[in-house]
Design a protein around this motif. Structure first.
Motif, PDB file in Angstrom:
ATOM      1  N   ASN A  56     -41.475   0.012  89.235  1.00 28.66           N
ATOM      2  CA  ASN A  56     -40.475  -0.207  88.543  1.00 28.66           C
ATOM      3  C   ASN A  56     -39.894  -1.622  88.149  1.00 28.66           C
ATOM      4  O   ASN A  56     -40.142  -2.409  89.119  1.00 28.66           O
ATOM      5  N   TYR A  57     -39.243  -1.922  87.155  1.00 26.56           N
ATOM      6  CA  TYR A  57     -38.865  -3.218  86.472  1.00 26.56           C
ATOM      7  C   TYR A  57     -39.884  -4.215  86.597  1.00 26.56           C
ATOM      8  O   TYR A  57     -39.644  -5.246  86.852  1.00 26.56           O
ATOM      9  N   SER A  58     -41.318  -3.648  86.134  1.00 23.65           N
ATOM     10  CA  SER A  58     -42.157  -4.505  86.200  1.00 23.65           C
ATOM     11  C   SER A  58     -42.091  -5.223  84.751  1.00 23.65           C
ATOM     12  O   SER A  58     -42.052  -4.526  83.867  1.00 23.65           O
TER      13      SER A  58
ATOM     14  N   SER B 277     -58.079  -2.396  74.302  1.00 27.42           N
ATOM     15  CA  SER B 277     -56.875  -2.062  73.762  1.00 27.42           C
ATOM     16  C   SER B 277     -55.742  -1.361  74.821  1.00 27.42           C
ATOM     17  O   SER B 277     -56.252  -0.996  75.721  1.00 27.42           O
ATOM     18  N   VAL B 278     -54.616  -1.763  74.675  1.00 28.12           N
ATOM     19  CA  VAL B 278     -53.534  -1.192  75.562  1.00 28.12           C
ATOM     20  C   VAL B 278     -52.372  -0.662  75.002  1.00 28.12           C
ATOM     21  O   VAL B 278     -51.934  -1.270  74.036  1.00 28.12           O
ATOM     22  N   PHE B 279     -51.965   0.568  75.175  1.00 28.67           N
ATOM     23  CA  PHE B 279     -50.862   1.512  74.664  1.00 28.67           C
ATOM     24  C   PHE B 279     -50.130   1.845  75.945  1.00 28.67           C
ATOM     25  O   PHE B 279     -50.542   2.367  76.741  1.00 28.67           O
ATOM     26  N   ASP B 280     -48.759   1.951  75.428  1.00 25.44           N
ATOM     27  CA  ASP B 280     -47.741   2.470  76.297  1.00 25.44           C
ATOM     28  C   ASP B 280     -47.727   3.979  76.292  1.00 25.44           C
ATOM     29  O   ASP B 280     -48.459   4.539  75.170  1.00 25.44           O
ATOM     30  N   GLN B 281     -46.705   4.703  76.725  1.00 23.30           N
ATOM     31  CA  GLN B 281     -46.625   5.949  76.557  1.00 23.30           C
ATOM     32  C   GLN B 281     -46.285   6.537  75.303  1.00 23.30           C
ATOM     33  O   GLN B 281     -46.556   7.992  75.128  1.00 23.30           O
ATOM     34  N   ASN B 282     -45.601   5.822  74.729  1.00 26.13           N
ATOM     35  CA  ASN B 282     -45.262   6.113  73.356  1.00 26.13           C
ATOM     36  C   ASN B 282     -46.424   5.887  72.119  1.00 26.13           C
ATOM     37  O   ASN B 282     -46.207   6.163  70.823  1.00 26.13           O
ATOM     38  N   GLY B 283     -47.535   5.126  72.671  1.00 25.37           N
ATOM     39  CA  GLY B 283     -48.548   4.770  71.567  1.00 25.37           C
ATOM     40  C   GLY B 283     -48.245   3.544  70.940  1.00 25.37           C
ATOM     41  O   GLY B 283     -48.834   3.229  69.883  1.00 25.37           O
ATOM     42  N   LYS B 284     -47.414   2.770  71.700  1.00 24.15           N
ATOM     43  CA  LYS B 284     -47.111   1.429  71.013  1.00 24.15           C
ATOM     44  C   LYS B 284     -47.969   0.431  71.935  1.00 24.15           C
ATOM     45  O   LYS B 284     -48.149   0.507  72.985  1.00 24.15           O
ATOM     46  N   PRO B 285     -48.385  -0.475  70.995  1.00 23.31           N
ATOM     47  CA  PRO B 285     -49.457  -1.413  71.611  1.00 23.31           C
ATOM     48  C   PRO B 285     -48.735  -2.555  72.402  1.00 23.31           C
ATOM     49  O   PRO B 285     -47.464  -2.962  72.203  1.00 23.31           O
ATOM     50  N   LEU B 286     -49.253  -2.964  73.646  1.00 26.58           N
ATOM     51  CA  LEU B 286     -48.930  -4.054  74.236  1.00 26.58           C
ATOM     52  C   LEU B 286     -49.521  -5.307  74.409  1.00 26.58           C
ATOM     53  O   LEU B 286     -50.515  -5.092  74.129  1.00 26.58           O
ATOM     54  N   LEU B 287     -48.729  -6.367  74.684  1.00 30.34           N
ATOM     55  CA  LEU B 287     -49.698  -7.739  74.688  1.00 30.34           C
ATOM     56  C   LEU B 287     -50.322  -7.616  76.129  1.00 30.34           C
ATOM     57  O   LEU B 287     -49.977  -7.062  76.975  1.00 30.34           O
TER      58      LEU B 287
ATOM     59  N   THR C  20     -54.171  -9.081  82.510  1.00 32.12           N
ATOM     60  CA  THR C  20     -52.935  -9.194  82.250  1.00 32.12           C
ATOM     61  C   THR C  20     -52.145  -8.477  81.127  1.00 32.12           C
ATOM     62  O   THR C  20     -52.304  -8.827  80.308  1.00 32.12           O
ATOM     63  N   VAL C  21     -51.271  -7.612  81.585  1.00 29.69           N
ATOM     64  CA  VAL C  21     -50.350  -6.856  80.712  1.00 29.69           C
ATOM     65  C   VAL C  21     -49.010  -7.211  80.711  1.00 29.69           C
ATOM     66  O   VAL C  21     -48.378  -7.127  81.815  1.00 29.69           O
ATOM     67  N   TYR C  22     -48.468  -7.218  79.642  1.00 27.40           N
ATOM     68  CA  TYR C  22     -46.920  -7.665  79.514  1.00 27.40           C
ATOM     69  C   TYR C  22     -46.137  -6.502  78.903  1.00 27.40           C
ATOM     70  O   TYR C  22     -46.533  -5.882  77.990  1.00 27.40           O
ATOM     71  N   LEU C  23     -45.424  -5.685  79.809  1.00 26.04           N
ATOM     72  CA  LEU C  23     -44.557  -4.660  79.812  1.00 26.04           C
ATOM     73  C   LEU C  23     -43.381  -4.956  79.022  1.00 26.04           C
ATOM     74  O   LEU C  23     -42.893  -5.883  79.093  1.00 26.04           O
ATOM     75  N   LEU C  24     -42.809  -3.831  78.309  1.00 21.27           N
ATOM     76  CA  LEU C  24     -41.664  -3.571  77.535  1.00 21.27           C
ATOM     77  C   LEU C  24     -40.768  -3.043  78.756  1.00 21.27           C
ATOM     78  O   LEU C  24     -41.267  -2.301  79.807  1.00 21.27           O
ATOM     79  N   ASN C  25     -39.422  -3.134  78.699  1.00 21.13           N
ATOM     80  CA  ASN C  25     -38.216  -2.299  79.201  1.00 21.13           C
ATOM     81  C   ASN C  25     -38.573  -0.843  79.631  1.00 21.13           C
ATOM     82  O   ASN C  25     -38.256  -0.365  80.495  1.00 21.13           O
ATOM     83  N   SER C  26     -38.984  -0.389  78.369  1.00 19.73           N
ATOM     84  CA  SER C  26     -39.201   1.146  78.482  1.00 19.73           C
ATOM     85  C   SER C  26     -40.529   1.717  79.128  1.00 19.73           C
ATOM     86  O   SER C  26     -40.736   2.994  78.725  1.00 19.73           O
TER      87      SER C  26
END
Length: 326
Positions: free
Chosen positions: A39-41, A57-67, A76-82
């Motif tokens: 949490n809060y990472s 490739s890296v995608f979140d649970q909604n299929g959006k690409p992550l840096l 090293t993956v940079y996450l979004l708040n969601s």
């Protein structure tokens, strides 16, 4: 802050939910890692099975690409708040090697890995006892592991047999059409001479030219062709009959002897074929007459030779079969 960054990969090590490895027949591997971050990472470090990867490739649970940034076998993956879960997918050819017919998948990973081998693969060795085994996958425990397997040969035999069967089907039609073309060629002196002349010249001219050439010699050619065919057939039958009479036993005596030896129908028919052709024949002719494959015919005559019924010898580039009368 520095202490938090140092301990972040260790925290992430407990949040790798799944690691799946799909192996292709050519040894290429697709890896999918499913990670649930704390949490809060904001930044998360992810270990990779290999440093030599492509198609990362890296995608979140909604299929959006992550840096992300890659450094050797670490990501090293940079996450979004969601972001509550993300998938890491990549391809590599550095996990598999091949020695002879045996493929080997080897890796060193601190988490369980589910391996899915190519269809039809046969596992021949495992470095450890699997955690789980299903119909199409094996889950290996953490650590330095290897899975050895072999692939089945390509299923080209049905296609060959189907092509061979289909290639043999036209042959009867060809043999059926051959006599028709031969009869046309034999009657060509009578038919082609009469219709071609009227098609190129007027009717009055064809009537005057036909008595001079076509109608006088066409019957003679037909009679000569019929006589030649009859004489050839008579000589062939006489020759084959003389060959058969030179054999020490009759066909009925040979058949009665073969039926008491416990031979198969193909073996009996093959021996009778050789008998009908003077006691010796080409192995290829016998095989084609019986309609059996080349390897099957070779094994059959090998058995007959071991039983002392035939002698197989080489004449030129072809194998010949000769009956042995005892």
């Amino acid at each position: 802050m520095i202490l938090l960054l140092i301990t972040l990969p260790l925290v992430m090590a407990q949040n790798i939910e799944k690691v799946a490895v799909s192996v292709y027949p050519d040894g290429y591997v697709k890896v999918t890692e499913v990670i649930v971050p704390p949490n809060y990472s904001v930044v998360v470090n992810v270990p990779l099975l290999s440093s030599n990867v492509t198609g990362l490739s890296v995608f979140d649970q909604n299929g959006k690409p992550l840096l992300f940034e890659k450094n050797g076998s670490a990501l090293t993956v940079y996450l979004l708040n969601s972001t509550t879960q993300f998938n890491v997918t990549y391809f590599t050819a550095s996990l598999t090697t091949k020695t002879g017919e045996i493929w080997n998948l080897s890796y060193n990973f601190p988490y369980p890995v589910t391996v899915k081998l190519p269809p039809g693969a046969i596992v021949v060795a495992l470095s450890a006892v699997p955690l789980t085994i299903t119909s199409d996958s094996i889950t290996m425990p953490p650590g330095n592991q290897s899975v050895s397997y072999i692939l089945p040969p390509p299923t080209t035999t049905p296609e060959k047999t189907s092509t061979s069967s289909t290639s043999q089907l036209p042959s009867p039609s060809q043999t059926k059409t051959t006599p028709s073309t031969q009869t046309n060629s034999t009657t060509a002196p009578t038919l082609t001479s009469t219709p071609q002349t009227p098609s190129k010249t007027p009717v009055t001219i064809s009537n005057t030219s036909q008595p001079a050439s076509g109608k006088n010699y066409a019957p003679l050619f037909g009679v000569l062709a019929v006589v030649g065919i009859s004489v050839g057939a008579f000589l062939f039958k006489k020759r084959s009959k003389s060959q058969k009479t030179n054999l020490p036993v009759s066909r009925e005596e040979l058949l009665a002897k073969l039926e008491n030896l416990g031979l198969t129908d193909d073996e009996i028919n093959a021996l009778l074929y050789v008998y009908d052709h003077g006691g010796k024949a080409r192995q290829a002719d016998v095989r084609r007459a019986l309609g059996i494959p080349k390897t099957t015919a070779w094994r059959m005559f090998k058995r007959l030779e071991e039983k002392g019924l035939v002698r197989v010898y080489k004449r030129g580039k072809e194998n010949w079969v000769e009956l042995i009368f005892t």
